[in-house]
Design an enzyme around this catalytic site. Structure first.
Site, PDB file in Angstrom:
ATOM      1  CB  CYS A 291      69.645  70.644  79.506  1.00 25.85           C
ATOM      2  SG  CYS A 291      70.667  72.088  78.983  1.00 25.85           S
TER       3      CYS A 291
ATOM      4  CB  CYS B 210      63.678  71.174  83.279  1.00 27.76           C
ATOM      5  SG  CYS B 210      63.703  72.277  84.350  1.00 27.76           S
ATOM      6  CG  HIS B 211      64.228  69.775  78.995  1.00 26.81           C
ATOM      7  ND1 HIS B 211      62.838  70.236  78.617  1.00 26.81           N
ATOM      8  CD2 HIS B 211      64.910  71.040  79.128  1.00 26.81           C
ATOM      9  CE1 HIS B 211      62.998  71.574  78.516  1.00 26.81           C
ATOM     10  NE2 HIS B 211      64.133  71.926  78.712  1.00 26.81           N
TER      11      HIS B 211
ATOM     12  CB  CYS C  56      70.616  86.024  49.215  1.00 25.57           C
ATOM     13  SG  CYS C  56      70.754  87.023  50.789  1.00 25.57           S
TER      14      CYS C  56
ATOM     15  CB  CYS D  14      77.216  85.115  52.669  1.00 26.42           C
ATOM     16  SG  CYS D  14      76.734  83.292  51.723  1.00 26.42           S
TER      17      CYS D  14
END
Lengths: 109, 282
Positions: free
Chosen positions: B97, B100-101, B198, B243
């Site tokens: 990563c 590039c960053h 929900c 959930c």
């Protein structure tokens, strides 16, 4: 050595002589208890940190024996007081014989 | 019709309890290492509550304290692991990563607050996992990571952390509007053996106890969330899945269109709250 083990310690940079301050320690470790079984039903061998100790300038501050029921990523917090500047060293001992250490300098003032 | 009146009355009674139950933690701002986190904000006009409240407000003092200090926050362990991954070369291009960053993860300050969002170049609504895998596949030549797995969740946490304290600002109009509408439909659709939507818990009954659990508004501004229950980071989709199992429904797949739509809608319900990830919940 177990995977992803990384010790972390928080000690203040300075403290008043003789006054108690807080030390926090945390080590990432999976702390496999030895009680669990894998998906094939075979027991997963115990792999924990079994001992923790903290020294200040070569003198022992605290020791702890850790057992199989201690949670993952054990967090130990305690208080200490010092009379002189120096270095805290922290040591964690793994079941597999490896040792993880960290140290922090502290000044009286 | 009669049934409708009854449920409205129940909701009103519960609203009174909600005020009482969260009285001990109705502070509006939480400060973590100098960063201010908005815990309560005026609700967006498209949702049916007066105020949006961070899940932090519904937790016990002990759990709240864990999030108030980054050293105590166990989620930060995974952030550290993600920093290692950030710097690890992977894939056919020989890149990490960081290749590039070059500005580090800080380059992504503000990204988490807007996701999920419509991406013109990709022609679809993208969330954090999509962007991470896009980078891995197209720029690094690496295998995409599976969603809701430790490495992915940790990287999402690392990038989310860069936006901590920034207000959630998810667009509900424009090209994402259809998907948002689909998400809203899901939010209010009763499913499973318990026949619940929900909204039954997180809109009508937040602030009250459902057996031993203190119901929150189900905000996702704090995701990925470190849960004491399973001692790891939990992604939004994994939580949705949990959930649905709780209401005895067959969960949609992690990364499915249904959960993507629901994520967009639920994220937009938190507009005005702060990015908190990685938060600590029970």
């Amino acid at each position: 050595m177990a995977d992803n083990v990384k010790p972390r310690v928080r000690v203040p940079r300075s403290a008043a002589a003789g006054e108690a301050f807080e030390i926090k320690t945390l080590i990432s470790h999976k702390m496999e208890s030895g009680q669990r079984k894998d998906s094939d039903g075979n027991p997963i061998p115990r792999s924990i940190i079994n001992h923790f100790s903290c020294d200040f300038n070569g003198e022992n501050v605290i020791q702890a024996a850790l057992e199989g029921a201690i949670s993952t990523n054990p967090y130990i917090q305690f208080e200490a007081s010092i009379e002189e500047s120096g270095t805290f060293t922290f040591t964690w001992q793994d079941d597999d014989g490896s040792e993880y250490t960290d140290s922090k300098d502290i000044a009286v003032g | 019709m009669k049934k409708f009146t009854l449920s409205a009355a129940v909701a009103a009674t519960i609203a009174i309890f909600a005020g009482a139950a969260s009285a001990e933690s109705n502070s509006a701002v939480l400060t973590i290492d100098g960063q201010e986190i908005t815990l309560r904000a005026a609700a967006p006009d498209y949702i049916d509550v007066d105020e949006v409240i961070s899940g932090w407000s519904f937790r016990t003092a002990e759990t709240q304290a864990l999030q108030m200090d980054d050293f105590d926050n166990p989620g930060m362990i995974f952030v550290d692991q993600a920093i290692d991954d950030w710097n690890t070369v992977d894939g056919s291009e020989g890149k990490s990563c960081a290749s590039c960053h070059t500005g580090g993860p800080e380059e992504f300050a503000g990204l988490r607050a807007e996701l999920p969002r419509w991406d013109e170049a990709q022609g679809k609504v993208m969330n954090m996992e999509d962007y991470i895998n896009l980078s891995r596949v197209e720029h690094m030549g690496a295998e995409p990571w599976k969603w809701a797995k430790p490495r992915m969740d940790a990287m999402v946490a690392l990038i989310s952390l860069q936006s901590r304290g920034m207000p959630i600002n998810v667009a509900v109009d424009g090209p994402a509007a259809d998907m948002w509408e689909a998400g809203r439909e899901l939010y209010y659709t009763r499913v499973g053996q318990l026949d619940m939507a929900c909204s039954n818990c997180h809109e009508d009954n937040y602030g009250v106890m459902i057996r031993a659990d203190h119901l929150s508004q189900g905000q996702i501004n704090g995701f990925p969330t470190y849960r004491l229950k399973n001692a790891k980071l939990n992604s939004t989709h994994a939580r949705f899945s949990g959930c649905m199992k709780n209401i005895r429904a067959q969960p949609f797949a992690v990364g499915s269109d249904e959960f993507r739509a629901l994520e967009l809608y639920v994220a937009s319900r938190g507009n005005g709250l702060s990015v908190e990830g990685p938060s600590v919940r029970n």
